[in-house]
Design an enzyme around this catalytic site. Structure first.
Site, PDB file in Angstrom:
ATOM      1  N   ASN A 255      43.649   7.593 135.013  1.00  0.00           N
ATOM      2  CA  ASN A 255      43.586   8.398 133.800  1.00  0.00           C
ATOM      3  C   ASN A 255      43.570   7.438 132.599  1.00  0.00           C
ATOM      4  OD1 ASN A 255      44.090   9.955 131.559  1.00  0.00           O
ATOM      5  ND2 ASN A 255      45.789  11.101 132.452  1.00  0.00           N
TER       6      ASN A 255
ATOM      7  N   HIS B 256      38.336  16.103 131.676  1.00  0.00           N
ATOM      8  CA  HIS B 256      39.274  14.982 131.531  1.00  0.00           C
ATOM      9  C   HIS B 256      39.752  14.544 132.918  1.00  0.00           C
ATOM     10  CE1 HIS B 256      42.531  12.481 130.445  1.00  0.00           C
ATOM     11  NE2 HIS B 256      43.481  13.359 130.693  1.00  0.00           N
TER      12      HIS B 256
ATOM     13  N   CYS C  21      44.736  12.707 125.212  1.00  0.00           N
ATOM     14  CA  CYS C  21      43.588  12.803 126.131  1.00  0.00           C
ATOM     15  C   CYS C  21      42.520  13.771 125.638  1.00  0.00           C
ATOM     16  CB  CYS C  21      44.066  13.203 127.510  1.00  0.00           C
ATOM     17  SG  CYS C  21      45.345  12.125 128.104  1.00  0.00           S
TER      18      CYS C  21
HETATM   19  N1  ACO Z   1      55.103   7.485 144.696  1.00  0.00           N
HETATM   20  C1  ACO Z   1      55.895   8.100 145.592  1.00  0.00           C
HETATM   21  N2  ACO Z   1      56.657   9.139 145.274  1.00  0.00           N
HETATM   22  C2  ACO Z   1      56.630   9.553 144.006  1.00  0.00           C
HETATM   23  C3  ACO Z   1      55.831   8.960 143.032  1.00  0.00           C
HETATM   24  C4  ACO Z   1      55.045   7.870 143.420  1.00  0.00           C
HETATM   25  N3  ACO Z   1      54.226   7.215 142.568  1.00  0.00           N
HETATM   26  N4  ACO Z   1      56.005   9.623 141.866  1.00  0.00           N
HETATM   27  C5  ACO Z   1      56.881  10.610 142.094  1.00  0.00           C
HETATM   28  N5  ACO Z   1      57.266  10.562 143.397  1.00  0.00           N
HETATM   29  C6  ACO Z   1      58.214  11.436 144.092  1.00  0.00           C
HETATM   30  C7  ACO Z   1      59.170  12.115 143.149  1.00  0.00           C
HETATM   31  O1  ACO Z   1      60.263  11.272 142.871  1.00  0.00           O
HETATM   32  C8  ACO Z   1      59.571  13.318 143.968  1.00  0.00           C
HETATM   33  O2  ACO Z   1      60.518  12.899 144.907  1.00  0.00           O
HETATM   34  P1  ACO Z   1      61.775  13.857 145.285  1.00  0.00           P
HETATM   35  O3  ACO Z   1      61.147  15.115 145.842  1.00  0.00           O
HETATM   36  O4  ACO Z   1      62.523  13.043 146.260  1.00  0.00           O
HETATM   37  O5  ACO Z   1      62.475  14.100 143.978  1.00  0.00           O
HETATM   38  C9  ACO Z   1      58.293  13.666 144.739  1.00  0.00           C
HETATM   39  O6  ACO Z   1      57.475  12.492 144.701  1.00  0.00           O
HETATM   40  C10 ACO Z   1      57.528  14.816 144.157  1.00  0.00           C
HETATM   41  O7  ACO Z   1      57.421  14.591 142.770  1.00  0.00           O
HETATM   42  P2  ACO Z   1      56.655  15.605 141.860  1.00  0.00           P
HETATM   43  O8  ACO Z   1      56.743  15.162 140.447  1.00  0.00           O
HETATM   44  O9  ACO Z   1      57.086  16.993 142.211  1.00  0.00           O
HETATM   45  O10 ACO Z   1      55.172  15.370 142.399  1.00  0.00           O
HETATM   46  P3  ACO Z   1      53.914  16.256 142.118  1.00  0.00           P
HETATM   47  O11 ACO Z   1      53.372  16.799 143.358  1.00  0.00           O
HETATM   48  O12 ACO Z   1      54.129  17.191 140.962  1.00  0.00           O
HETATM   49  O13 ACO Z   1      52.890  15.145 141.636  1.00  0.00           O
HETATM   50  C11 ACO Z   1      51.970  14.287 139.606  1.00  0.00           C
HETATM   51  C12 ACO Z   1      53.187  14.357 140.515  1.00  0.00           C
HETATM   52  C13 ACO Z   1      50.851  13.580 140.343  1.00  0.00           C
HETATM   53  C14 ACO Z   1      52.345  13.475 138.373  1.00  0.00           C
HETATM   54  C15 ACO Z   1      51.548  15.722 139.216  1.00  0.00           C
HETATM   55  O14 ACO Z   1      52.640  16.451 138.738  1.00  0.00           O
HETATM   56  C16 ACO Z   1      50.475  15.721 138.178  1.00  0.00           C
HETATM   57  O15 ACO Z   1      49.372  15.302 138.436  1.00  0.00           O
HETATM   58  N6  ACO Z   1      50.771  16.233 137.000  1.00  0.00           N
HETATM   59  C17 ACO Z   1      49.819  16.201 135.912  1.00  0.00           C
HETATM   60  C18 ACO Z   1      49.883  14.844 135.335  1.00  0.00           C
HETATM   61  C19 ACO Z   1      48.807  14.616 134.346  1.00  0.00           C
HETATM   62  O16 ACO Z   1      47.768  15.220 134.387  1.00  0.00           O
HETATM   63  N7  ACO Z   1      49.100  13.711 133.463  1.00  0.00           N
HETATM   64  C20 ACO Z   1      48.209  13.411 132.438  1.00  0.00           C
HETATM   65  C21 ACO Z   1      48.569  14.255 131.329  1.00  0.00           C
HETATM   66  S1  ACO Z   1      47.566  14.302 129.926  1.00  0.00           S
HETATM   67  C22 ACO Z   1      47.143  12.868 129.675  1.00  0.00           C
HETATM   68  O17 ACO Z   1      46.174  12.595 130.260  1.00  0.00           O
HETATM   69  C23 ACO Z   1      47.960  11.904 128.843  1.00  0.00           C
END
Ligand code: ACO
Length: 320
Positions: free
Chosen positions: A277, A247, A111
């Site tokens: 993204n 980004h 990214c």
């Molecule tokens: N729908 C419903 N529930 C979900 C989903 C979904 N799509 N995905 C995960 N969950 C659940 C998980 O299983 C977890 O359940 P549990 O508590 O029963 O185990 C719960 O939601 C919380 O999961 P977390 O991973 O803790 O959720 P979080 O609040 O951290 O959000 C997210 C996840 C959106 C991915 C966040 O961590 C994030 O934005 N991280 C950065 C990601 C990013 O920027 N990626 C790009 C990277 S660089 C590039 O661009 C390649």
């Protein structure tokens, strides 16, 4: 001499996939996706690959700049999802647009790729090596996504964005780039180079893996840090910045960066609500959206910043 963006272009596939569509294939909901990411829908490539999208974005950027393909000295394609291991996607773009005088190669920084490519061109132009460049960010992550993994499949989309850069007196003012390979495993995708006759293993076909929380923590610190660094090193007060083009991974990351930089959200345009993204394409598609909407005026100071797999990060201060 520096490098100035003189034209932009972008391409997104026609197929729109809404959050409700994803809720039919994995256990998720529109409410969960919007509240955690700000994404409402994304574009998914059906037949087209990365190079096709890159070519379409490139043609639009060249037309916007009023530059002929034969004027290009260099083509850099930032992608982590090329159609082929080789030749480089940039060479396919070169062939398609007829950039017979250019050198063409890819840059792999996920990214952060578009920023890295733009900063590389800046170095060449500052050194007086090249005069006209085409920089493209294109990714087709839908084809590296495990569509049964709800934690990643809701996040990404496919797109390409491009910018034509020319050696001029004003333009890119200052930049920074960094990487930390030790943190690489938090965001990765295995290539097919894992097996051969000597080790007896069948090459793996890998999907993207992401430790979302680790990436989140890294991004909300690194993005404001590198924005501050380019501003401090160039002596430009932050209040002079008209826009921060970050980004487009997640609305909450952009919001956290704005808060840490003590800047109003109006200065942080976004398009992840419509495209998700799109990895290396988020920044050039957003630049193109803004350019075509007439939101960027000559002389505006903008900061472009991002992060990605590697882990990598980078920022650039640009005078439009
Ligand atoms: N729908 C419903 N529930 C979900 C989903 C979904 N799509 N995905 C995960 N969950 C659940 C998980 O299983 C977890 O359940 P549990 O508590 O029963 O185990 C719960 O939601 C919380 O999961 P977390 O991973 O803790 O959720 P979080 O609040 O951290 O959000 C997210 C996840 C959106 C991915 C966040 O961590 C994030 O934005 N991280 C950065 C990601 C990013 O920027 N990626 C790009 C990277 S660089 C590039 O661009 C390649």
């Amino acid at each position: 001499m520096t490098a100035r963006i003189i034209g932009t272009g972008s391409y997104v596939p026609e197929r729109i996939v809404k959050n409700e569509d994803l809720a039919k294939i994995v256990e998720t909901s529109d409410e969960w996706i919007v509240s955690r990411t700000g994404i409402h829908e994304r574009r998914v490539a059906v037949e087209e690959g990365t190079s096709h999208m890159a070519v379409e974005a490139a043609k639009k950027a060249l037309a916007d700049a009023g530059v002929g393909a034969e004027e290009l000295d260099i083509i850099l394609l930032a992608t982590s999802s090329p159609d082929y291991c080789f030749p480089a996607g940039a060479c396919e773009v070169q062939a398609e647009i007829g950039a017979v005088n250019a050198v063409a190669y890819d840059i792999s920084a996920a990214c952060s790729g578009f920023i890295f490519a733009m900063n590389t061109v800046y170095g060449f132009m500052k050194a007086g090596i090249y005069r006209t460049a085409l920089v493209i960010g294109a990714d087709c992550l839908s084809k590296l996504t495990d569509w049964s993994d709800r934690s990643t499949c809701v996040l990404f989309g496919d797109a390409a964005g491009a910018a034509v850069m020319r050696a001029e007196e004003t333009g890119l003012v200052h930049m920074t780039m960094g990487s930390d390979g030790v943190k690489g495993p938090v965001l990765s995708c295995v290539a097919r180079t894992t097996g051969n006759f000597a080790n007896g293993r069948i090459p793996e076909i890998g999907y993207m893996y992401m430790d979302g929380q680790e990436v989140f923590k890294f991004a909300v610190k690194k993005v404001p840090d590198c924005v501050r660094q380019v501003l401090e090193e160039s002596g430009v007060p932050i209040d002079e910045i008209r826009y921060f083009i970050l980004h487009q991974a997640n609305y909450r990351i952009v919001e956290a960066a704005a808060r840490r930089l003590k800047q109003p959200m109006e200065k942080f345009p976004m398009n992840m609500d419509r495209y998700g993204n799109t990895s290396g394409a988020t920044i050039p598609t957003l630049l193109d959206d803004m350019n075509r909407a007439g939101k960027l005026e000559r002389g505006d100071k903008i900061v472009i910043a991002g992060f990605g797999a590697g882990l990598t990060w980078g920022a650039a201060l640009v005078e439009w």
